[in-house]
Design a protein around this motif. Sequence first.
Motif, PDB file in Angstrom:
ATOM      1  N   ASP A   1     -33.826  59.668 -10.036  1.00  0.00           N
ATOM      2  CA  ASP A   1     -34.230  59.838 -11.442  1.00  0.00           C
ATOM      3  C   ASP A   1     -33.152  60.542 -12.264  1.00  0.00           C
ATOM      4  OD1 ASP A   1     -36.679  58.645 -10.897  1.00  0.00           O
ATOM      5  OD2 ASP A   1     -37.650  60.551 -10.427  1.00  0.00           O
ATOM      6  N   ASN A   2     -31.883  60.347 -11.875  1.00  0.00           N
ATOM      7  CA  ASN A   2     -30.764  61.031 -12.541  1.00  0.00           C
ATOM      8  C   ASN A   2     -30.959  62.547 -12.557  1.00  0.00           C
ATOM      9  OD1 ASN A   2     -29.434  58.668 -12.948  1.00  0.00           O
ATOM     10  ND2 ASN A   2     -29.621  58.635 -15.178  1.00  0.00           N
TER      11      ASN A   2
ATOM     12  N   PRO B   1     -25.044  62.343 -12.616  1.00  0.00           N
ATOM     13  CA  PRO B   1     -25.418  61.175 -13.423  1.00  0.00           C
ATOM     14  C   PRO B   1     -24.584  61.087 -14.698  1.00  0.00           C
ATOM     15  CG  PRO B   1     -27.357  62.461 -12.789  1.00  0.00           C
ATOM     16  CD  PRO B   1     -26.162  63.292 -12.467  1.00  0.00           C
TER      17      PRO B   1
ATOM     18  N   ASP C   1     -31.970  55.383 -15.212  1.00  0.00           N
ATOM     19  CA  ASP C   1     -32.203  56.234 -14.046  1.00  0.00           C
ATOM     20  C   ASP C   1     -33.026  55.552 -12.957  1.00  0.00           C
ATOM     21  OD1 ASP C   1     -34.677  56.121 -15.208  1.00  0.00           O
ATOM     22  OD2 ASP C   1     -34.917  58.285 -15.476  1.00  0.00           O
TER      23      ASP C   1
END
Length: 345
Positions: free
Chosen positions: A167-168, A292, A298
């Motif tokens: 999810d970054n 990221p 993401d």
Amino acid sequence: ADDTDIFFGTNSNLDVYPNVLLIVDTSGSMNWQTNPPSNNNRIGHVKEALRILINDLNNVNVGLMRFSNPGGPVLYPVSPIDGDVVGGGNVAVVASVADSSDDAMEAVTSSATVFQNDSQRLYLPKTQQFGVSTDVISVNNDNGDSRERISDGHNWTGSTELDFLHDNDYMIGLRFGNTNVPPNAQILDARVELFGRDNPSNNSDPVFVQIVGERDETGGNYENINRHLFNRIDEPSERTVAVVNWTLTDEVEHRMPMQSADVSSIVQQIVDNPAWNAPSGEEDDVSLMLAPQSGAPDTGRRFFYSRNGNPNFAPRLVVDYLNPGVPNSEVDSQVGVRFQNVRVP
């Protein structure tokens, strides 16, 4: 009714011989070394077993098919075992270089001929750079790689896997110690190499990574301290000006390598540090942070081995460089390659 041996073809009185299609698994896992370790991988053992089997077969028709994900072709149609080669001889025979002495390159200049058989790369003929050294540096201890959750700073040093980049919300630290790159070397190419790890959360969506280096190697090993990775590069003076974006689009194959984008600009800035003394001094480590890309999607996720997960598949850095004083010139070169035991009938 009598039982009939249809596989080994021992009955020579049959009017119609049995058809046998051999299906071989050629997926990525077949490149794994066998356990206990040997000089051969799984597919190598399968090939040798097939040679023995086929040499002992009579009175059958045999074909060969490969199996992988999502599928594989028929490599050779089912045909009489002792018949002529199908297709007029158009059958592929694959042979690999088996020994380090079986490939070499030679550069020809106006003044000398230089022979080199210990290079880790072969530069194809005609005006290729010659005299390039290669250093392959692995993460060499369990505190040499780490992952950190960005949202709360929780740090995992000694984790068995590196999560890119859930999810970054993760950043990854990689510390490559004991390099052989000398001061003032010219960095030609540098890439992080990671080895895939099976995980059900792996997917095929792109992962957008930004790579930056620690300008000075003074932080030592990573520690399980909150926001440890972030704090090592928080100040602009602590990180390299050079930044590299890397988009992971390939899917992970278990224990197979994946190389990053070229990070030579980052490594060059670290090596140009006046305190850099490799290979004789203490300032000989390259530390990289992978985080990221800002604002990137993401949904992508990949898992790779950490050193703690398996030292044989620890992250590593592959650096091509020219030693100080070696001119950055291009010369004519020629490459020699020898293939042993080529089994052409």
